[in-house]
Design a protein around this motif. Structure first.
Motif, PDB file in Angstrom:
ATOM      1  N   TYR A  81      87.246  -5.714  57.477  1.00  0.00           N
ATOM      2  CA  TYR A  81      87.159  -4.711  56.311  1.00  0.00           C
ATOM      3  C   TYR A  81      87.467  -3.327  57.021  1.00  0.00           C
ATOM      4  O   TYR A  81      87.500  -2.426  56.382  1.00  0.00           O
ATOM      5  N   LYS A  82      88.015  -3.539  58.302  1.00  0.00           N
ATOM      6  CA  LYS A  82      88.295  -1.999  58.816  1.00  0.00           C
ATOM      7  C   LYS A  82      89.635  -1.752  58.365  1.00  0.00           C
ATOM      8  O   LYS A  82      90.756  -2.667  58.317  1.00  0.00           O
ATOM      9  N   ILE A  83      90.077  -0.598  57.753  1.00  0.00           N
ATOM     10  CA  ILE A  83      91.293  -0.259  57.297  1.00  0.00           C
ATOM     11  C   ILE A  83      92.537  -0.278  58.250  1.00  0.00           C
ATOM     12  O   ILE A  83      93.461  -0.511  57.999  1.00  0.00           O
ATOM     13  N   GLN A  84      92.306   0.306  59.451  1.00  0.00           N
ATOM     14  CA  GLN A  84      93.356   0.599  60.234  1.00  0.00           C
ATOM     15  C   GLN A  84      93.125  -0.371  61.486  1.00  0.00           C
ATOM     16  O   GLN A  84      92.684  -0.016  62.682  1.00  0.00           O
ATOM     17  N   GLN A  85      93.301  -1.724  61.509  1.00  0.00           N
ATOM     18  CA  GLN A  85      92.807  -2.718  62.371  1.00  0.00           C
ATOM     19  C   GLN A  85      93.357  -2.589  63.915  1.00  0.00           C
ATOM     20  O   GLN A  85      92.924  -3.000  64.722  1.00  0.00           O
ATOM     21  N   ASP A  86      94.673  -1.861  63.687  1.00  0.00           N
ATOM     22  CA  ASP A  86      95.379  -1.884  65.044  1.00  0.00           C
ATOM     23  C   ASP A  86      95.098  -0.665  65.796  1.00  0.00           C
ATOM     24  O   ASP A  86      95.425  -0.430  66.965  1.00  0.00           O
ATOM     25  N   VAL A 172      92.840  19.765  64.579  1.00  0.00           N
ATOM     26  CA  VAL A 172      91.676  19.443  65.242  1.00  0.00           C
ATOM     27  C   VAL A 172      91.160  18.202  64.549  1.00  0.00           C
ATOM     28  O   VAL A 172      90.668  17.118  65.280  1.00  0.00           O
ATOM     29  N   HIS A 173      90.756  18.370  63.445  1.00  0.00           N
ATOM     30  CA  HIS A 173      90.281  17.079  62.731  1.00  0.00           C
ATOM     31  C   HIS A 173      91.038  15.983  62.659  1.00  0.00           C
ATOM     32  O   HIS A 173      90.525  14.676  62.326  1.00  0.00           O
ATOM     33  N   HIS A 174      92.387  16.187  62.704  1.00  0.00           N
ATOM     34  CA  HIS A 174      93.265  15.038  62.429  1.00  0.00           C
ATOM     35  C   HIS A 174      93.574  14.386  63.839  1.00  0.00           C
ATOM     36  O   HIS A 174      94.537  13.716  64.018  1.00  0.00           O
ATOM     37  N   GLU A 175      93.095  14.854  64.875  1.00  0.00           N
ATOM     38  CA  GLU A 175      93.126  14.194  66.327  1.00  0.00           C
ATOM     39  C   GLU A 175      93.051  12.819  66.300  1.00  0.00           C
ATOM     40  O   GLU A 175      93.427  11.870  66.942  1.00  0.00           O
ATOM     41  N   PHE A 176      92.112  12.091  65.201  1.00  0.00           N
ATOM     42  CA  PHE A 176      91.737  10.967  65.178  1.00  0.00           C
ATOM     43  C   PHE A 176      92.449  10.383  63.920  1.00  0.00           C
ATOM     44  O   PHE A 176      92.150  10.560  62.801  1.00  0.00           O
ATOM     45  N   VAL A 177      93.572   9.519  64.169  1.00  0.00           N
ATOM     46  CA  VAL A 177      94.465   8.972  63.038  1.00  0.00           C
ATOM     47  C   VAL A 177      93.732   8.067  62.527  1.00  0.00           C
ATOM     48  O   VAL A 177      93.743   7.928  61.035  1.00  0.00           O
ATOM     49  N   GLY A 246      86.447   7.399  47.905  1.00  0.00           N
ATOM     50  CA  GLY A 246      86.323   6.308  49.052  1.00  0.00           C
ATOM     51  C   GLY A 246      87.063   6.477  50.219  1.00  0.00           C
ATOM     52  O   GLY A 246      87.823   7.259  50.239  1.00  0.00           O
ATOM     53  N   ALA A 247      86.818   5.365  51.013  1.00  0.00           N
ATOM     54  CA  ALA A 247      87.296   5.532  52.495  1.00  0.00           C
ATOM     55  C   ALA A 247      88.770   5.036  52.450  1.00  0.00           C
ATOM     56  O   ALA A 247      89.436   5.557  53.313  1.00  0.00           O
ATOM     57  N   ARG A 248      89.218   4.097  51.635  1.00  0.00           N
ATOM     58  CA  ARG A 248      90.552   3.972  51.763  1.00  0.00           C
ATOM     59  C   ARG A 248      91.502   4.865  51.352  1.00  0.00           C
ATOM     60  O   ARG A 248      92.602   5.363  51.986  1.00  0.00           O
ATOM     61  N   PHE A 249      91.215   5.730  50.210  1.00  0.00           N
ATOM     62  CA  PHE A 249      91.594   7.023  49.895  1.00  0.00           C
ATOM     63  C   PHE A 249      91.822   7.972  50.844  1.00  0.00           C
ATOM     64  O   PHE A 249      92.854   8.556  51.235  1.00  0.00           O
ATOM     65  N   HIS A 250      90.684   8.317  51.588  1.00  0.00           N
ATOM     66  CA  HIS A 250      90.777   9.383  52.737  1.00  0.00           C
ATOM     67  C   HIS A 250      91.421   8.643  53.955  1.00  0.00           C
ATOM     68  O   HIS A 250      91.958   9.526  54.919  1.00  0.00           O
ATOM     69  N   ASP A 251      91.262   7.642  54.320  1.00  0.00           N
ATOM     70  CA  ASP A 251      91.978   7.022  55.356  1.00  0.00           C
ATOM     71  C   ASP A 251      93.471   7.080  55.499  1.00  0.00           C
ATOM     72  O   ASP A 251      94.021   7.322  56.689  1.00  0.00           O
ATOM     73  N   PHE A 252      94.062   7.076  54.359  1.00  0.00           N
ATOM     74  CA  PHE A 252      95.362   7.127  53.996  1.00  0.00           C
ATOM     75  C   PHE A 252      95.971   8.425  54.329  1.00  0.00           C
ATOM     76  O   PHE A 252      96.943   8.805  54.873  1.00  0.00           O
ATOM     77  N   HIS A 253      95.053   9.416  54.114  1.00  0.00           N
ATOM     78  CA  HIS A 253      95.324  11.035  54.380  1.00  0.00           C
ATOM     79  C   HIS A 253      95.401  11.100  55.910  1.00  0.00           C
ATOM     80  O   HIS A 253      96.182  11.910  56.567  1.00  0.00           O
ATOM     81  N   HIS A 254      94.463  10.388  56.687  1.00  0.00           N
ATOM     82  CA  HIS A 254      94.339  10.418  58.354  1.00  0.00           C
ATOM     83  C   HIS A 254      95.628   9.780  58.703  1.00  0.00           C
ATOM     84  O   HIS A 254      96.154  10.168  59.792  1.00  0.00           O
ATOM     85  N   MET A 255      95.933   8.528  58.222  1.00  0.00           N
ATOM     86  CA  MET A 255      97.211   7.888  58.453  1.00  0.00           C
ATOM     87  C   MET A 255      98.678   8.865  58.485  1.00  0.00           C
ATOM     88  O   MET A 255      99.380   8.614  59.154  1.00  0.00           O
ATOM     89  N   SER A 276     100.403  10.537  44.882  1.00  0.00           N
ATOM     90  CA  SER A 276     101.827   9.678  44.552  1.00  0.00           C
ATOM     91  C   SER A 276     101.917   8.743  45.803  1.00  0.00           C
ATOM     92  O   SER A 276     102.277   7.532  45.524  1.00  0.00           O
ATOM     93  N   GLN A 277     102.095   9.194  46.983  1.00  0.00           N
ATOM     94  CA  GLN A 277     102.403   8.276  48.141  1.00  0.00           C
ATOM     95  C   GLN A 277     101.314   7.084  48.371  1.00  0.00           C
ATOM     96  O   GLN A 277     101.572   6.136  48.707  1.00  0.00           O
ATOM     97  N   PHE A 278     100.058   7.699  48.137  1.00  0.00           N
ATOM     98  CA  PHE A 278      98.885   6.595  48.223  1.00  0.00           C
ATOM     99  C   PHE A 278      99.033   5.539  47.101  1.00  0.00           C
ATOM    100  O   PHE A 278      98.790   4.400  47.339  1.00  0.00           O
ATOM    101  N   LEU A 279      99.404   5.881  45.689  1.00  0.00           N
ATOM    102  CA  LEU A 279      99.396   5.012  44.769  1.00  0.00           C
ATOM    103  C   LEU A 279     100.688   3.975  45.029  1.00  0.00           C
ATOM    104  O   LEU A 279     100.395   2.900  44.567  1.00  0.00           O
TER     105      LEU A 279
END
Length: 294
Positions: A81-86, A172-177, A246-255, A276-279
Motif C-alpha cells: 500500500y506504500k505509494i512510492q515503494q522505491d 524545506v517541506h519538500h526535502e522528503f520526496v 487523500g494520500a495519493r493526491f498529495h503524494d503526487f505533489h511531493h513526487m 491535470s498532471q495528476f489526472l
C-alpha cells in the motif's frame, strides 16, 4: 432573498439532524466525558485549560496519529500500500524530522497557543459543559473550518511554489520526496506561520465554545497526517468525505513538486486545472493495470 433562503435551508437541515439525533441511543461515553470535563473546569484555570490543554491536545494527537504510519514501515504486508515503494523511510530522515518538529511545536506554535486564552476572553467564548454544542453542530463547524483552511492553503501554498521564493521557504517541506506521517508539520518556520494562519480563520468565524478549538485541531491533524502518510490504505474512513484528496493526491505533489496544492479537498485544483498532471498520471496507471491483467 437568497440569504433568507440559505438560512431557511440551514435551519431545516439543523432541525432534521436534531430530529434524527433524538432517536439515536445515548452515548455511553457522554457521562464519563462530562465528569472529566467538569473536573477539569473545577481544578484548572481558564488560562491553564486554553494554553496547556491546547498544547497537550496538539502534541498527544499529533504523535498518536503518526503511530500507524510509523508502524507500517515494519510490516511487510503493508508495503503493497506504500505509494512510492522505491523510497523507504530511514531512521536518519525520521530523526531529523522529529527534531525540527519539536523546534516548530515549542518555539513557533506554542507562542501562538499562548494567545488562545486571550482570544476566548476577548470574544467571550464559553468553557462550560452546558454551553457545549451538540456533536452534529461540532461536525458542521469542523467541516466549515476545513473548507476555509483548504481555500487559504491552496492559494498560499501555490504562491510558496513560485520560483522566486520557493527555495527560501517551501523547499524545506519538500526535502522528503516520499512523505511520511510525521513529516506533515515539517516546514520552515515562516511556512508554519503562513499556511498555519488558515487554521485560525475558521476558528474566528465559527468558534462558540473552547471545545471547537480542540476538535478542529484533531480533525486537521488527522487529515494532514493521513495525506502525508505515504500509504494509500483501502477502507480509509476519510475517503467517505466528498471531494477528499487523500494520500495519493498529495503524494503526487511531493513526487513532482507541482500541482495538487490544496490541503484537504480537490475542488480548487480541479477549478484551476492544477490537477491535470495528476489526472493524466492516474489514467496512465489504469492503462498499465489493464495491460498487466491481460
Amino acid at each position: 432573498m437568497a440569504v433568507n433562503d440559505s438560512v431557511n435551508i440551514l435551519n431545516s437541515a439543523y432541525l432534521a439532524v436534531e430530529y434524527i439525533d433524538s432517536f439515536l441511543p445515548d452515548n455511553p461515553l457522554q457521562q464519563p466525558f462530562k465528569n472529566a470535563w467538569n473536573y477539569m473546569l473545577d481544578n484548572y484555570t481558564k488560562f491553564q485549560i486554553a494554553t496547556w490543554g491546547s498544547l497537550l491536545v496538539h502534541e498527544v494527537s499529533y504523535f498518536l496519529l503518526c503511530v500507524p504510519g510509523f508502524v507500517f514501515q515494519f510490516i511487510p504486508y503493508m508495503q503493497k500500500y506504500k505509494i512510492q515503494q522505491d523510497k523507504p523511510e530511514t531512521w536518519e530522515k525520521q530523526w531529523k524530522c522529529f527534531k525540527t518538529l519539536l523546534f516548530n511545536h515549542f518555539f513557533i506554535q506554542l507562542p501562538l497557543i499562548c494567545g488562545t486564552y486571550y482570544f476566548t476572553e476577548y470574544f467571550n467564548i464559553p468553557y462550560g459543559w452546558e454551553e457545549m454544542p451538540r456533536w452534529y453542530v461540532l461536525v458542521g463547524q469542523c467541516f466549515g473550518c476545513a473548507v476555509i483552511e483548504d481555500a487559504w492553503h491552496y492559494f498560499l501554498h501555490r504562491l510558496l511554489h513560485h520560483k522566486r521564493i520557493y527555495k527560501y521557504i517551501h523547499k524545506v517541506h519538500h526535502e522528503f520526496v516520499s512523505p511520511f506521517g510525521m513529516q506533515a508539520e515539517y516546514a520552515h518556520p515562516l511556512e508554519t506561520l503562513i499556511l498555519g494562519a488558515g487554521f485560525f480563520i475558521g476558528i474566528v468565524v465559527f468558534c462558540n465554545h473552547v471545545i471547537l478549538l480542540w476538535a478542529w485541531v484533531i480533525c486537521r491533524l488527522m487529515e494532514t497526517i493521513d495525506v502525508h502518510s505515504g500509504y494509500d490504505v483501502p477502507l480509509n474512513p476519510l475517503h467517505l468525505i466528498p471531494f477528499y484528496a487523500g494520500a495519493r493526491f498529495h503524494d503526487f505533489h511531493h513526487m513532482n513538486f507541482i500541482g495538487n496544492y490544496a490541503s484537504t479537498f480537490t475542488w480548487w485544483d480541479r477549478i484551476f486545472g492544477t490537477d491535470s498532471q495528476f489526472l493524466a498520471y492516474k489514467e496512465k496507471e489504469k492503462k498499465q493495470q489493464l495491460i498487466t491483467k491481460k
